[in-house]
Design an enzyme around this catalytic site. Structure first.
Site, PDB file in Angstrom:
ATOM      1  N   ASP A  39      11.375  34.443  30.098  1.00 11.06           N
ATOM      2  CA  ASP A  39      12.019  35.617  30.727  1.00 11.06           C
ATOM      3  C   ASP A  39      13.603  35.590  30.568  1.00 11.06           C
ATOM      4  OD1 ASP A  39      11.146  38.098  32.901  1.00 11.06           O
ATOM      5  OD2 ASP A  39      13.447  37.506  32.974  1.00 11.06           O
ATOM      6  N   ILE A  40      14.301  36.381  30.436  1.00  9.37           N
ATOM      7  CA  ILE A  40      15.833  36.215  30.165  1.00  9.37           C
ATOM      8  C   ILE A  40      16.747  36.127  31.518  1.00  9.37           C
ATOM      9  CG2 ILE A  40      16.343  38.820  30.117  1.00  9.37           C
ATOM     10  CD1 ILE A  40      17.918  38.404  27.659  1.00  9.37           C
ATOM     11  N   ASN A  97       3.130  43.802  36.786  1.00 10.94           N
ATOM     12  CA  ASN A  97       3.679  44.927  37.330  1.00 10.94           C
ATOM     13  C   ASN A  97       2.980  45.861  36.648  1.00 10.94           C
ATOM     14  OD1 ASN A  97       5.427  43.491  39.400  1.00 10.94           O
ATOM     15  ND2 ASN A  97       6.764  43.351  37.829  1.00 10.94           N
ATOM     16  N   GLU A 105       9.196  47.551  34.578  1.00 10.84           N
ATOM     17  CA  GLU A 105      10.178  48.130  33.969  1.00 10.84           C
ATOM     18  C   GLU A 105      10.298  48.314  32.562  1.00 10.84           C
ATOM     19  OE1 GLU A 105      13.525  45.635  35.198  1.00 10.84           O
ATOM     20  OE2 GLU A 105      13.471  46.584  37.217  1.00 10.84           O
ATOM     21  N   VAL A 106       9.331  47.423  31.956  1.00 15.59           N
ATOM     22  CA  VAL A 106       9.263  47.322  30.416  1.00 15.59           C
ATOM     23  C   VAL A 106       7.666  47.983  30.066  1.00 15.59           C
ATOM     24  CG1 VAL A 106       9.322  45.936  27.894  1.00 15.59           C
ATOM     25  CG2 VAL A 106      10.946  45.465  29.981  1.00 15.59           C
ATOM     26  N   HIS A 110       3.106  42.762  30.161  1.00 20.09           N
ATOM     27  CA  HIS A 110       3.142  41.627  30.171  1.00 20.09           C
ATOM     28  C   HIS A 110       2.737  40.938  31.415  1.00 20.09           C
ATOM     29  CE1 HIS A 110       6.441  44.244  31.604  1.00 20.09           C
ATOM     30  NE2 HIS A 110       6.942  43.471  32.605  1.00 20.09           N
ATOM     31  N   HIS A 112       3.847  38.113  33.937  1.00 25.33           N
ATOM     32  CA  HIS A 112       4.777  36.917  34.455  1.00 25.33           C
ATOM     33  C   HIS A 112       4.011  35.512  34.803  1.00 25.33           C
ATOM     34  CE1 HIS A 112       8.305  40.017  35.156  1.00 25.33           C
ATOM     35  NE2 HIS A 112       7.287  40.761  35.103  1.00 25.33           N
TER      36      HIS A 112
HETATM   37  P1  AMP Z   1       8.841  43.985  34.803  1.00 24.98           P
HETATM   38  O1  AMP Z   1       9.700  44.519  35.757  1.00 24.98           O
HETATM   39  O2  AMP Z   1       7.315  43.491  35.294  1.00 24.98           O
HETATM   40  O3  AMP Z   1       8.632  45.132  33.796  1.00 24.98           O
HETATM   41  O4  AMP Z   1       9.595  42.898  34.017  1.00 24.98           O
HETATM   42  C1  AMP Z   1      10.247  42.912  33.126  1.00 24.98           C
HETATM   43  C2  AMP Z   1      10.814  41.658  32.695  1.00 24.98           C
HETATM   44  O5  AMP Z   1      11.532  41.471  31.423  1.00 24.98           O
HETATM   45  C3  AMP Z   1      12.275  41.277  33.554  1.00 24.98           C
HETATM   46  O6  AMP Z   1      11.805  39.974  34.351  1.00 24.98           O
HETATM   47  C4  AMP Z   1      13.179  41.051  32.618  1.00 24.98           C
HETATM   48  O7  AMP Z   1      14.163  39.933  33.093  1.00 24.98           O
HETATM   49  C5  AMP Z   1      12.429  40.755  31.335  1.00 24.98           C
HETATM   50  N1  AMP Z   1      13.282  40.927  30.094  1.00 24.98           N
HETATM   51  C6  AMP Z   1      13.799  42.019  29.766  1.00 24.98           C
HETATM   52  N2  AMP Z   1      14.208  41.770  28.773  1.00 24.98           N
HETATM   53  C7  AMP Z   1      14.074  40.626  28.372  1.00 24.98           C
HETATM   54  C8  AMP Z   1      14.303  40.213  27.099  1.00 24.98           C
HETATM   55  N3  AMP Z   1      15.097  40.707  25.921  1.00 24.98           N
HETATM   56  N4  AMP Z   1      13.752  38.679  26.841  1.00 24.98           N
HETATM   57  C9  AMP Z   1      13.032  38.265  27.944  1.00 24.98           C
HETATM   58  N5  AMP Z   1      12.815  38.945  29.136  1.00 24.98           N
HETATM   59  C10 AMP Z   1      13.309  40.001  29.243  1.00 24.98           C
END
Ligand code: AMP
Length: 125
Positions: A39-40, A97, A105-106, A110, A112
């Site tokens: 994770d970034i 999530n 958010e994405v 995914h 975690h």
């Molecule tokens: P979520 O809130 O469960 O959708 O988590 C999205 C996660 O993606 C967050 O923990 C971010 O830090 C992570 N994230 C977003 N962009 C990137 C990226 N380019 N590389 C790695 N992790 C990312």
């Protein structure tokens, strides 16, 4: 902003770009079914994201549409990553999530994987 887990898949989302190799990532594991990368913005000493290679918005989408082989491959990949990072004995946490209340958010499924220290209560109260 949190996403709607019932939206159609957006092929421009950041994890789709990572899967296509359009933006860099710190890969820790890859196989036919899954990609795992750091994770970034880590929230624990170990914070890895594991994503299926297929185009699935969320756990909801994947559990409804994913094939048995995709689901088995994804679940096994998560277990492999945890074992290969020596997290089984100390323990770890998995979190997915989903949608608005989940804070997703994405819009590509995914999971975690958190570890490396005691992680405290599951949710803030
Ligand atoms: P979520 O809130 O469960 O959708 O988590 C999205 C996660 O993606 C967050 O923990 C971010 O830090 C992570 N994230 C977003 N962009 C990137 C990226 N380019 N590389 C790695 N992790 C990312």
């Amino acid at each position: 902003m949190a996403i709607d887990a019932t939206s159609p898949y957006d092929h421009a989302n950041i994890f789709a770009k990572i899967l296509r190799g359009e933006i860099p990532n710190r890969t820790v594991y890859e196989d036919e079914w899954a990609l795992a990368f750091h994770d970034i913005n880590p929230a624990a000493p170990t914070h890895i994201l594991i994503i299926p290679k297929g185009a699935y918005v969320s756990w909801e989408d994947f559990s409804a549409r994913g094939s048995d082989a995709e689901i088995a491959g994804f679940v096994r990949a998560i277990g492999h990553v945890a074992r290969s990072h020596d997290l089984v004995t100390p323990g770890y946490r998995l979190l997915a999530n989903v949608g608005g209340h989940g804070g997703q958010e994405v819009p590509h499924l995914h999971v975690h994987l958190f570890g490396g220290r005691p992680l405290g209560p599951m949710l803030a109260r």
